[in-house]
Design a protein around this motif. Structure first.
Motif, PDB file in Angstrom:
ATOM      1  N   THR A  50       0.823  -1.206   0.000  1.00  0.00           N
ATOM      2  CA  THR A  50       0.000   0.000   0.000  1.00  0.00           C
ATOM      3  C   THR A  50       0.856   1.255   0.000  1.00  0.00           C
ATOM      4  O   THR A  50       0.590   2.203  -0.745  1.00  0.00           O
ATOM      5  CB  THR A  50      -0.906   0.014   1.240  1.00  0.00           C
ATOM      6  OG1 THR A  50      -1.680  -1.179   1.273  1.00  0.00           O
ATOM      7  CG2 THR A  50      -1.844   1.209   1.212  1.00  0.00           C
ATOM      8  N   GLY A  51       1.886   1.274   0.827  1.00  0.00           N
ATOM      9  CA  GLY A  51       2.683   2.480   0.996  1.00  0.00           C
ATOM     10  C   GLY A  51       3.820   2.620   0.006  1.00  0.00           C
ATOM     11  O   GLY A  51       3.979   3.638  -0.643  1.00  0.00           O
ATOM     12  N   ASN A  52       4.649   1.572  -0.101  1.00  0.00           N
ATOM     13  CA  ASN A  52       5.867   1.643  -0.918  1.00  0.00           C
ATOM     14  C   ASN A  52       6.655   2.914  -0.577  1.00  0.00           C
ATOM     15  O   ASN A  52       7.117   3.651  -1.461  1.00  0.00           O
ATOM     16  CB  ASN A  52       5.526   1.627  -2.411  1.00  0.00           C
ATOM     17  CG  ASN A  52       4.757   0.385  -2.828  1.00  0.00           C
ATOM     18  OD1 ASN A  52       5.213  -0.735  -2.617  1.00  0.00           O
ATOM     19  ND2 ASN A  52       3.588   0.582  -3.389  1.00  0.00           N
ATOM     20  N   LEU A  53       6.812   3.171   0.728  1.00  0.00           N
ATOM     21  CA  LEU A  53       7.304   4.478   1.171  1.00  0.00           C
ATOM     22  C   LEU A  53       8.762   4.737   0.806  1.00  0.00           C
ATOM     23  O   LEU A  53       9.114   5.867   0.444  1.00  0.00           O
ATOM     24  CB  LEU A  53       7.100   4.622   2.675  1.00  0.00           C
ATOM     25  CG  LEU A  53       5.649   4.813   3.120  1.00  0.00           C
ATOM     26  CD1 LEU A  53       5.571   4.968   4.630  1.00  0.00           C
ATOM     27  CD2 LEU A  53       5.018   6.029   2.439  1.00  0.00           C
ATOM     28  N   LEU A  54       9.625   3.731   0.892  1.00  0.00           N
ATOM     29  CA  LEU A  54      11.021   3.977   0.539  1.00  0.00           C
ATOM     30  C   LEU A  54      11.129   4.307  -0.945  1.00  0.00           C
ATOM     31  O   LEU A  54      11.853   5.236  -1.331  1.00  0.00           O
ATOM     32  CB  LEU A  54      11.885   2.763   0.886  1.00  0.00           C
ATOM     33  CG  LEU A  54      13.391   2.940   0.635  1.00  0.00           C
ATOM     34  CD1 LEU A  54      13.938   4.148   1.378  1.00  0.00           C
ATOM     35  CD2 LEU A  54      14.153   1.676   1.022  1.00  0.00           C
ATOM     36  N   ALA A  55      10.395   3.588  -1.787  1.00  0.00           N
ATOM     37  CA  ALA A  55      10.410   3.873  -3.222  1.00  0.00           C
ATOM     38  C   ALA A  55       9.864   5.272  -3.502  1.00  0.00           C
ATOM     39  O   ALA A  55      10.398   6.005  -4.344  1.00  0.00           O
ATOM     40  CB  ALA A  55       9.599   2.821  -3.978  1.00  0.00           C
ATOM     41  N   ARG A  56       8.809   5.665  -2.806  1.00  0.00           N
ATOM     42  CA  ARG A  56       8.250   7.009  -3.022  1.00  0.00           C
ATOM     43  C   ARG A  56       9.252   8.088  -2.624  1.00  0.00           C
ATOM     44  O   ARG A  56       9.399   9.105  -3.313  1.00  0.00           O
ATOM     45  CB  ARG A  56       6.965   7.176  -2.211  1.00  0.00           C
ATOM     46  CG  ARG A  56       5.802   6.338  -2.714  1.00  0.00           C
ATOM     47  CD  ARG A  56       4.548   6.606  -1.894  1.00  0.00           C
ATOM     48  NE  ARG A  56       3.512   5.644  -2.203  1.00  0.00           N
ATOM     49  CZ  ARG A  56       2.666   5.751  -3.230  1.00  0.00           C
ATOM     50  NH1 ARG A  56       2.771   6.800  -4.034  1.00  0.00           N
ATOM     51  NH2 ARG A  56       1.752   4.833  -3.448  1.00  0.00           N
ATOM     52  N   ASN A  57       9.934   7.892  -1.510  1.00  0.00           N
ATOM     53  CA  ASN A  57      10.900   8.888  -1.070  1.00  0.00           C
ATOM     54  C   ASN A  57      12.104   8.980  -2.000  1.00  0.00           C
ATOM     55  O   ASN A  57      12.746  10.022  -2.085  1.00  0.00           O
ATOM     56  CB  ASN A  57      11.353   8.582   0.358  1.00  0.00           C
ATOM     57  CG  ASN A  57      10.398   9.117   1.406  1.00  0.00           C
ATOM     58  OD1 ASN A  57      10.497  10.268   1.803  1.00  0.00           O
ATOM     59  ND2 ASN A  57       9.464   8.289   1.854  1.00  0.00           N
ATOM     60  N   LEU A  58      12.407   7.892  -2.700  1.00  0.00           N
ATOM     61  CA  LEU A  58      13.517   7.899  -3.651  1.00  0.00           C
ATOM     62  C   LEU A  58      13.042   8.187  -5.070  1.00  0.00           C
ATOM     63  O   LEU A  58      13.824   8.065  -6.017  1.00  0.00           O
ATOM     64  CB  LEU A  58      14.249   6.550  -3.599  1.00  0.00           C
ATOM     65  CG  LEU A  58      14.929   6.226  -2.272  1.00  0.00           C
ATOM     66  CD1 LEU A  58      15.551   4.837  -2.313  1.00  0.00           C
ATOM     67  CD2 LEU A  58      15.988   7.265  -1.934  1.00  0.00           C
ATOM     68  N   GLU A  59      11.747   8.561  -5.199  1.00  0.00           N
ATOM     69  CA  GLU A  59      11.153   8.942  -6.485  1.00  0.00           C
ATOM     70  C   GLU A  59      11.299   7.841  -7.523  1.00  0.00           C
ATOM     71  O   GLU A  59      11.730   8.069  -8.659  1.00  0.00           O
ATOM     72  CB  GLU A  59      11.780  10.250  -6.982  1.00  0.00           C
ATOM     73  CG  GLU A  59      11.555  11.411  -6.034  1.00  0.00           C
ATOM     74  CD  GLU A  59      12.157  12.711  -6.533  1.00  0.00           C
ATOM     75  OE1 GLU A  59      12.897  12.675  -7.525  1.00  0.00           O
ATOM     76  OE2 GLU A  59      11.869  13.756  -5.939  1.00  0.00           O
ATOM     77  N   MET A  60      10.870   6.648  -7.132  1.00  0.00           N
ATOM     78  CA  MET A  60      10.931   5.482  -8.005  1.00  0.00           C
ATOM     79  C   MET A  60       9.533   5.023  -8.375  1.00  0.00           C
ATOM     80  O   MET A  60       8.554   5.410  -7.722  1.00  0.00           O
ATOM     81  CB  MET A  60      11.717   4.363  -7.309  1.00  0.00           C
ATOM     82  CG  MET A  60      13.173   4.713  -7.086  1.00  0.00           C
ATOM     83  SD  MET A  60      13.997   3.529  -6.027  1.00  0.00           S
ATOM     84  CE  MET A  60      13.757   2.018  -6.966  1.00  0.00           C
ATOM     85  N   PRO A  61       9.384   4.185  -9.415  1.00  0.00           N
ATOM     86  CA  PRO A  61       8.050   3.717  -9.826  1.00  0.00           C
ATOM     87  C   PRO A  61       7.358   2.935  -8.714  1.00  0.00           C
ATOM     88  O   PRO A  61       7.965   2.059  -8.094  1.00  0.00           O
ATOM     89  CB  PRO A  61       8.359   2.802 -11.022  1.00  0.00           C
ATOM     90  CG  PRO A  61       9.710   3.205 -11.497  1.00  0.00           C
ATOM     91  CD  PRO A  61      10.455   3.674 -10.292  1.00  0.00           C
ATOM     92  N   VAL A  62       6.087   3.268  -8.454  1.00  0.00           N
ATOM     93  CA  VAL A  62       5.349   2.581  -7.393  1.00  0.00           C
ATOM     94  C   VAL A  62       4.041   1.972  -7.910  1.00  0.00           C
ATOM     95  O   VAL A  62       3.288   1.384  -7.124  1.00  0.00           O
ATOM     96  CB  VAL A  62       5.041   3.539  -6.220  1.00  0.00           C
ATOM     97  CG1 VAL A  62       6.324   3.977  -5.541  1.00  0.00           C
ATOM     98  CG2 VAL A  62       4.240   4.747  -6.694  1.00  0.00           C
ATOM     99  N   ASP A  63       3.768   2.098  -9.198  1.00  0.00           N
ATOM    100  CA  ASP A  63       2.517   1.556  -9.730  1.00  0.00           C
ATOM    101  C   ASP A  63       2.718   0.793 -11.031  1.00  0.00           C
ATOM    102  O   ASP A  63       1.759   0.521 -11.753  1.00  0.00           O
ATOM    103  CB  ASP A  63       1.494   2.679  -9.948  1.00  0.00           C
ATOM    104  CG  ASP A  63       2.046   3.812 -10.808  1.00  0.00           C
ATOM    105  OD1 ASP A  63       3.178   3.663 -11.339  1.00  0.00           O
ATOM    106  OD2 ASP A  63       1.361   4.836 -10.948  1.00  0.00           O
ATOM    107  N   ASP A  64       3.955   0.438 -11.353  1.00  0.00           N
ATOM    108  CA  ASP A  64       4.245  -0.271 -12.594  1.00  0.00           C
ATOM    109  C   ASP A  64       5.364  -1.272 -12.325  1.00  0.00           C
ATOM    110  O   ASP A  64       6.543  -0.907 -12.269  1.00  0.00           O
ATOM    111  CB  ASP A  64       4.656   0.722 -13.683  1.00  0.00           C
ATOM    112  CG  ASP A  64       4.801   0.085 -15.061  1.00  0.00           C
ATOM    113  OD1 ASP A  64       5.122  -1.114 -15.127  1.00  0.00           O
ATOM    114  OD2 ASP A  64       4.599   0.787 -16.068  1.00  0.00           O
ATOM    115  N   LEU A  65       4.997  -2.531 -12.149  1.00  0.00           N
ATOM    116  CA  LEU A  65       5.981  -3.560 -11.790  1.00  0.00           C
ATOM    117  C   LEU A  65       7.034  -3.714 -12.878  1.00  0.00           C
ATOM    118  O   LEU A  65       8.231  -3.850 -12.579  1.00  0.00           O
ATOM    119  CB  LEU A  65       5.269  -4.890 -11.541  1.00  0.00           C
ATOM    120  CG  LEU A  65       6.168  -6.091 -11.241  1.00  0.00           C
ATOM    121  CD1 LEU A  65       7.016  -5.841 -10.003  1.00  0.00           C
ATOM    122  CD2 LEU A  65       5.335  -7.357 -11.074  1.00  0.00           C
TER     123      LEU A  65
END
Length: 375
Positions: free
Chosen positions: A145-160
Motif C-alpha cells: 500500500t505504501g511503498n514508502l522507501l520507493a516514493r521517497n527515492l522517487e521510483m516507480p510505485v505503480d508499474d511492476l
C-alpha cells in the motif's frame, strides 16, 4: 679541395644514404622483423566450444500474500530479465515466520548480483536490513500500500515492469540505515517481531520512519484487508479514533545533550520525510545525509491539531509546544508508561525506552536518478 672534388663527395654521401634507406625498407617487409604487434581479438582467446560468460543473476524476495496471481508476476519479471539479458529471476517467498530476513541471507549467500524486495513496506525493511553493508544493490518493486522507501527515492510505485527495468539497469544510490534498539527492561515484544532477523528481536533497522505512541497505535489498529481495498485512506478512521487519546510524558535526549521532558502524543524519528498520502512530515529529511530528523507531536485538542496540520502542509520548520523538531545522529526516548512502537509500519511491540542511531550510506539502492558513492 677543389670544387669538383667536393661535388663527388656529396654524390657519395647521397648514394650511401640511399642504400641505407633501401635496406631498412626491405628489412621491414621481412616476416617477423620490425613489424608492430597487433592486438588479437577477444574471441581469439576463446575456443570454439567455450561457453559465453554467465548472465547476471537477480533474486526476488516476494511476499506471496500481496498477489492474487503469483505466476503472472513471475512471468512479468522473467520477461524483463530476458529483455535485459539477465538470467531468469530466482524467487524466494516469505512466510508467516520469516518475512524476508532469512530469504535475503540465502540469496546473498548464493552470489546473486542484485536482490529485489517485492511486497509491502515490511518486506522491504526485512530485505534491506539484511543487505546493509553487503555492497549488493537492492531493487524496490511495488507490492504494498505504501511503498514508502520507493516514493521517497522517487521510483516507480505503480508499474511492476518499469520498476524491474530500473532495478536491472538503474544507478546505485548509497542511503543511510537507522537502527532502533528497544530496552529489554519493561519490554513487551509483538509475537514474531524480528523473527528470522540476524540482528535479534530488540534491534531493528528502518529506512523511512520509526515511531512511538499515536502513529504506532494507528498502524496497529488498521486492518490489512481495509488497506488492500482503499489504500492509504484506511488509516484515516484509526487516526480519528486515536487523535484525542491521553497524552504521555516523554523524555527526549538527542546526541547526548541535556534531556527534555514534555507531554506528547507521539515521537517520530525519520530517515526520509514523506509518509502515506504524499504528506511531507519531515521536509528536511534526506535518506543519505547521515542525519535523523525527530519530531515530537503534542497537540491537546482539535484546534491544536489544526495548527499542527497547517504547519505540516506549509512545511514549516518552526518549533513550538505542539510540534517540536530536532536533527541528530543519535537519540533516546523514554516514556512514563509503555507505548506501541513501529518501524517502517511494522509493529514490534510496546516499550518504555528506545534508542536510535544512524549508519551513513551503508545500503546500496538501485534507482532511476541515483547518486554515485561519494556524490
Amino acid at each position: 679541395m677543389s670544387g669538383e672534388a667536393w661535388t663527388w663527395v656529396g654524390v657519395a654521401v647521397a648514394v650511401l644514404f640511399a642504400v641505407v634507406g633501401v635496406y631498412l625498407v626491405l628489412s621491414a617487409r621481412e616476416p617477423g622483423r620490425h613489424v608492430a604487434a597487433q592486438r588479437p581479438s577477444r574471441d581469439s582467446f576463446r575456443g570454439v566450444d567455450d561457453a559465453p560468460p554467465p548472465r547476471k543473476r537477480v533474486a526476488v524476495v516476494v511476499n506471496p500474500t500481496k498477489f492474487d496471481d503469483l505466476d503472472a508476476v513471475r512471468a512479468t519479471l522473467a520477461r524483463v530479465c530476458e529483455a535485459q539479458d539477465w538470467a531468469p529471476p530466482e524467487l524466494h517467498e516469505t512466510t508467516v515466520h520469516d518475512v524476508g530476513f532469512g530469504q535475503t541471507r540465502e540469496a546473498l549467500a548464493s552470489g546473486v548480483d542484485l536482490v529485489c524486495a517485492l511486497g509491502g513496506d515490511g518486506t522491504v525493511r526485512a530485505v534491506a536490513q539484511e543487505m546493509v553493508g553487503s555492497g549488493v544493490p537492492l531493487g524496490l518493486l511495488p507490492g504494498g500500500t505504501g511503498n514508502l522507501l520507493a516514493r521517497n527515492l522517487e521510483m516507480p510505485v505503480d508499474d511492476l515492469e518499469r520498476a524491474m527495468v530500473v532495478a536491472l539497469t538503474g544507478r546505485n544510490r548509497h542511503v543511510d540505515a537507522a537502527w532502533l534498539t528497544l530496552d529489554p527492561e519493561d519490554l513487551e515484544l509483538e509475537e514474531g517481531a524480528g523473527e528470522g532477523s540476524s540482528a535479534g528481536a530488540q534491534r531493528h533497522a528502518f529506512f523511512v520512519m520509526a515511531g512511538m505512541g499515536l502513529d504506532a497505535a494507528i498502524m496497529d489498529s488498521t486492518s490489512e484487508q481495509l488497506k488492500s481495498r482503499i489504500g492509504w485512506g484506511a488509516y484515516v478512521p484509526a487516526g480519528l479514533r486515536h487523535m484525542l487519546t491521553e497524552r504521555f510524558k516523554v523524555t527526549l535526549t538527542v546526541d547526548g545533550g541535556p534531556p527534555a521532558t514534555q507531554r506528547a502524543r507521539m515521537v517520530v524519528i525519520g530517515n526520509c520525510g514523506k509518509i502515506t498520502g504524499g504528506i511531507d512530515l519531515l521536509p528536511d529529511a534526506e535518506p543519505d545525509d547521515g542525519m535523523l530528523d525527530v519530531i515530537v507531536l503534542a497537540p491537546r485538542g482539535v484546534a491544536a491539531w489544526a495548527s499542527v496540520a497547517a504547519r505540516v502542509i506549509t512545511r514549516s520548520d518552526r518549533t513550538n509546544a505542539n510540534l517540536a523538531r530536532h536533527k541528530c545522529q543519535t537519540a533516546t526516548v523514554q516514556v512514563d508508561e509503555p507505548q506501541r512502537v513501529q518501524v517502517d509500519g511494522d509493529i514490534i511491540g510496546e516499550a518504555s525506552r528506545l534508542s536510535v542511531e544512524v549508519q551513513p550510506r551503508v545500503l546500496v539502492v538501485r534507482t532511476e536518478n541515483g547518486r554515485p558513492a561519494g556524490a
